[in-house]
Design a protein around this motif. Structure first.
Motif, PDB file in Angstrom:
ATOM      1  N   GLY A 347     -34.875   7.599  32.010  1.00  0.00           N
ATOM      2  CA  GLY A 347     -35.941   7.221  31.011  1.00  0.00           C
ATOM      3  C   GLY A 347     -36.491   5.847  31.075  1.00  0.00           C
ATOM      4  N   PHE A 348     -37.691   5.398  30.667  1.00  0.00           N
ATOM      5  CA  PHE A 348     -38.169   4.018  30.865  1.00  0.00           C
ATOM      6  C   PHE A 348     -38.161   3.557  29.167  1.00  0.00           C
ATOM      7  CE2 PHE A 348     -42.305   1.197  31.643  1.00  0.00           C
ATOM      8  CZ  PHE A 348     -41.064   0.239  32.127  1.00  0.00           C
ATOM      9  N   ARG A 349     -36.891   3.058  28.944  1.00  0.00           N
ATOM     10  CA  ARG A 349     -36.752   2.153  27.746  1.00  0.00           C
ATOM     11  C   ARG A 349     -36.772   0.874  27.559  1.00  0.00           C
ATOM     12  NH1 ARG A 349     -34.753   5.627  23.662  1.00  0.00           N
ATOM     13  NH2 ARG A 349     -33.712   3.896  22.617  1.00  0.00           N
ATOM     14  N   ALA A 350     -36.360   0.214  28.781  1.00  0.00           N
ATOM     15  CA  ALA A 350     -36.202  -1.234  28.878  1.00  0.00           C
ATOM     16  C   ALA A 350     -36.969  -1.968  30.295  1.00  0.00           C
ATOM     17  CB  ALA A 350     -35.019  -1.512  28.994  1.00  0.00           C
ATOM     18  N   ASP A 351     -37.053  -3.017  30.064  1.00  0.00           N
ATOM     19  CA  ASP A 351     -38.016  -3.429  31.213  1.00  0.00           C
ATOM     20  C   ASP A 351     -37.550  -5.179  31.519  1.00  0.00           C
ATOM     21  OD1 ASP A 351     -39.617  -3.826  33.290  1.00  0.00           O
ATOM     22  OD2 ASP A 351     -41.207  -4.174  32.187  1.00  0.00           O
ATOM     23  N   VAL A 352     -37.626  -5.907  32.327  1.00  0.00           N
ATOM     24  CA  VAL A 352     -37.635  -7.053  32.703  1.00  0.00           C
ATOM     25  C   VAL A 352     -38.820  -7.820  32.994  1.00  0.00           C
ATOM     26  CG1 VAL A 352     -35.718  -8.849  33.791  1.00  0.00           C
ATOM     27  CG2 VAL A 352     -35.192  -6.568  33.341  1.00  0.00           C
ATOM     28  N   VAL A 353     -39.258  -8.728  32.084  1.00  0.00           N
ATOM     29  CA  VAL A 353     -40.492  -9.451  32.233  1.00  0.00           C
ATOM     30  C   VAL A 353     -40.539 -10.898  32.879  1.00  0.00           C
ATOM     31  CG1 VAL A 353     -41.534  -8.160  30.672  1.00  0.00           C
ATOM     32  CG2 VAL A 353     -40.425 -10.181  30.001  1.00  0.00           C
ATOM     33  N   ALA A 354     -41.156 -11.203  33.768  1.00  0.00           N
ATOM     34  CA  ALA A 354     -41.118 -12.590  34.522  1.00  0.00           C
ATOM     35  C   ALA A 354     -41.737 -13.583  33.501  1.00  0.00           C
ATOM     36  CB  ALA A 354     -42.223 -12.703  35.612  1.00  0.00           C
ATOM     37  N   ARG A 377     -36.619 -11.797  31.549  1.00  0.00           N
ATOM     38  CA  ARG A 377     -36.221 -11.634  30.153  1.00  0.00           C
ATOM     39  C   ARG A 377     -36.116 -10.357  29.836  1.00  0.00           C
ATOM     40  NH1 ARG A 377     -39.670 -14.639  26.083  1.00  0.00           N
ATOM     41  NH2 ARG A 377     -40.664 -12.527  25.979  1.00  0.00           N
ATOM     42  N   LEU A 378     -35.107  -9.681  29.450  1.00  0.00           N
ATOM     43  CA  LEU A 378     -35.012  -8.254  29.116  1.00  0.00           C
ATOM     44  C   LEU A 378     -35.939  -7.954  27.754  1.00  0.00           C
ATOM     45  CD1 LEU A 378     -33.621  -5.406  29.443  1.00  0.00           C
ATOM     46  CD2 LEU A 378     -31.955  -6.138  27.643  1.00  0.00           C
ATOM     47  N   THR A 379     -36.425  -6.779  27.558  1.00  0.00           N
ATOM     48  CA  THR A 379     -37.278  -6.501  26.365  1.00  0.00           C
ATOM     49  C   THR A 379     -37.460  -4.777  26.619  1.00  0.00           C
ATOM     50  OG1 THR A 379     -39.241  -6.763  25.008  1.00  0.00           O
ATOM     51  CG2 THR A 379     -39.595  -6.718  27.502  1.00  0.00           C
TER      52      THR A 379
END
Length: 453
Positions: A347-354, A377-379
């Motif tokens: 599932g899509f629960r976490a992302d890493v943003v620039a 950064r993790l979010t």
């Protein structure tokens, strides 16, 4: 049946060895290749790499005999290697998220299982890839030996035993100043000169990704998406902690720990904030912290020697080391013999943003993971989508159309990006599915059992 038993039965039945195409023969690939000659029932008939000549030197260096090298097809055409008839499992080890997506989808179309060493691709669009693999009737697996798969194994162990998972993650070397590190400064933090690093064949961008927090964020996003554990919305905190302190540090803040809530991913630092080494650090290892569901279970923790927090209810299990490619056979065999992944996005629960490392000016080109311009950064996936954040996996080779201040999140609206690019299109489809309420995979993982008195 154990994997070796299944392999023995396969060979006895005349099915032949499991045949692997290795895409990308860097350090991880080299360590896998080192194990192949002594491995039961695993062969590598084809290797694809951008530098075939270097691959031949690698094979000699890891101990392959001349006749085995001569019998192996070595080239730079990954898609041809994936499509070959004598391939059952594709190991994608390039580290390039766009290439990983392209190669994985080609493997699904060819009916091949995929072991995705390329955790960057999984962090960018793993749930969408896993759904496509399932539709094709093949396995999309994390790579055993790399920390995310080992963390997933610990989480599965805990849940299978009936424990609530409080936290899970790994160790690393971290100080807050590392977020601004670049390939020019990275060796200072490792206590090396640039000349020493070059002599050791060390890649500045890769090592900088480990140092500036990007790699940790990518790996924890993959774990969160595979296990259903939550990501901290404000990013990893990297609390200093040795193995004996894990039950204390990795519990909810309301109980004196570092977590926002129960059931989260987190990375612990091997350095105190003043730079002193942490006692009995977990820099090379992985962990899971658990909560006893009953007073009886808590008493058993004590009776069997588990280190706990002061309440006696929180404890930790850990593995102090990981051997990356030397352990990869477990994933290859699990996919081919059991039809099971050693961890997979659900599932899509976490992302890493620039995030900008410095003030960035319109017209500049972002240089992605481990570079000079941004770190990852993790979010949460929800927080990322709410601000239209650009994922770190797409923050390479794209031009800024607006300036971005140091420390600010780079957004889709800040860059000129090709919507027809395969990786961009798949990621956008994943985001659309999530907004529509339908995760691009099979779910978010089982709920942890609730502790009782």
């Amino acid at each position: 049946m154990a994997l070796t038993g299944l392999m023995e039965r396969r060979l006895a039945d005349g099915a032949g060895p499991v045949r692997v195409a290795l895409i990308g023969a860097g350090k991880f690939g080299a360590m896998f290749l080192a194990q192949v000659p002594g491995s039961l029932g695993i062969t590598v008939p084809v290797i694809a790499d951008l530098d075939p000549d270097r691959v031949r030197g690698t094979l000699e260096g890891v101990g392959w005999r001349a006749e085995r090298i001569a019998a192996t097809r070595i080239g730079d055409d990954a898609l041809a290697a994936i499509a070959a008839d004598d391939v059952d499992v594709v190991v994608e080890a390039t580290g390039d998220p766009a290439a990983g997506i392209r190669h994985a989808r080609a493997a699904y179309r060819a009916g091949k299982h995929v072991v995705m060493v390329n955790v960057e691709a999984d962090a960018l669009a793993g749930p969408a890839l896993a759904r496509e693999a399932a539709a094709a009737g093949v396995v999309h697996s994390m790579a055993y030996g790399d920390q995310p798969a080992l963390i997933c194994e610990l989480v599965d162990w805990a849940r299978a035993c009936g424990f609530a998972v409080t936290a899970a993650g790994k160790g690393t070397k971290y100080l807050p100043a590392y977020h601004a590190s670049t390939p020019d400064t990275v060796w200072d933090h490792y206590g090396l000169t640039a000349e020493q690093a070059r002599a050791g064949g060390m890649n500045a961008r890769m090592f900088n990704s480990f140092l500036d927090g990007t790699k940790s964020a990518i790996e924890m996003a993959a774990v969160a998406n595979a296990t259903g554990l939550a990501a901290p919305e404000g990013g990893l905190r990297f609390p200093p902690s040795g193995v004996d302190d894990l039950p204390h540090a990795l519990r909810p803040r309301a109980l004196g720990g570092q977590l926002d809530e129960r059931g989260m991913v987190e990375v612990v630092s091997s350095l105190e904030r003043d730079g002193r080494p942490v006692f009995r650090d977990l820099r090379w290892g992985v962990y899971v912290t658990i909560e006893a569901p009953t007073n009886y279970a808590a008493a058993c923790f004590r009776q069997y020697g588990l280190v706990t927090d002061t309440s006696g209810r929180f404890a930790a299990m850990y593995k102090p080391f990981h051997l990356i490619g030397l352990e990869l056979n477990v994933s290859v065999m699990s996919a081919a013999l059991r039809g099971e992944p050693t961890g997979s996005p659900r599932g899509f629960r976490a992302d890493v943003v620039a995030v900008a490392k410095r003030d960035l000016t319109a017209g500049e080109t972002l240089d992605g993971e481990g570079g000079y311009t941004v770190w990852g950064r993790l979010t949460t996936a929800a927080a990322s989508l709410a601000v239209g954040a650009l994922p770190i996996g797409l923050a390479h080779g794209v031009r800024l159309t607006r300036s971005v201040a140091a420390g600010a999140v780079v957004r889709w609206a800040d860059v000129a990006i090709d919507p027809a690019d395969e990786a961009v299109a798949l990621r956008r489809a994943l985001e659309s599915d999530h907004r529509a309420g339908g995760d691009a995979a099979t779910g978010t993982g089982p709920a942890a059992p609730a502790p009782v008195a």
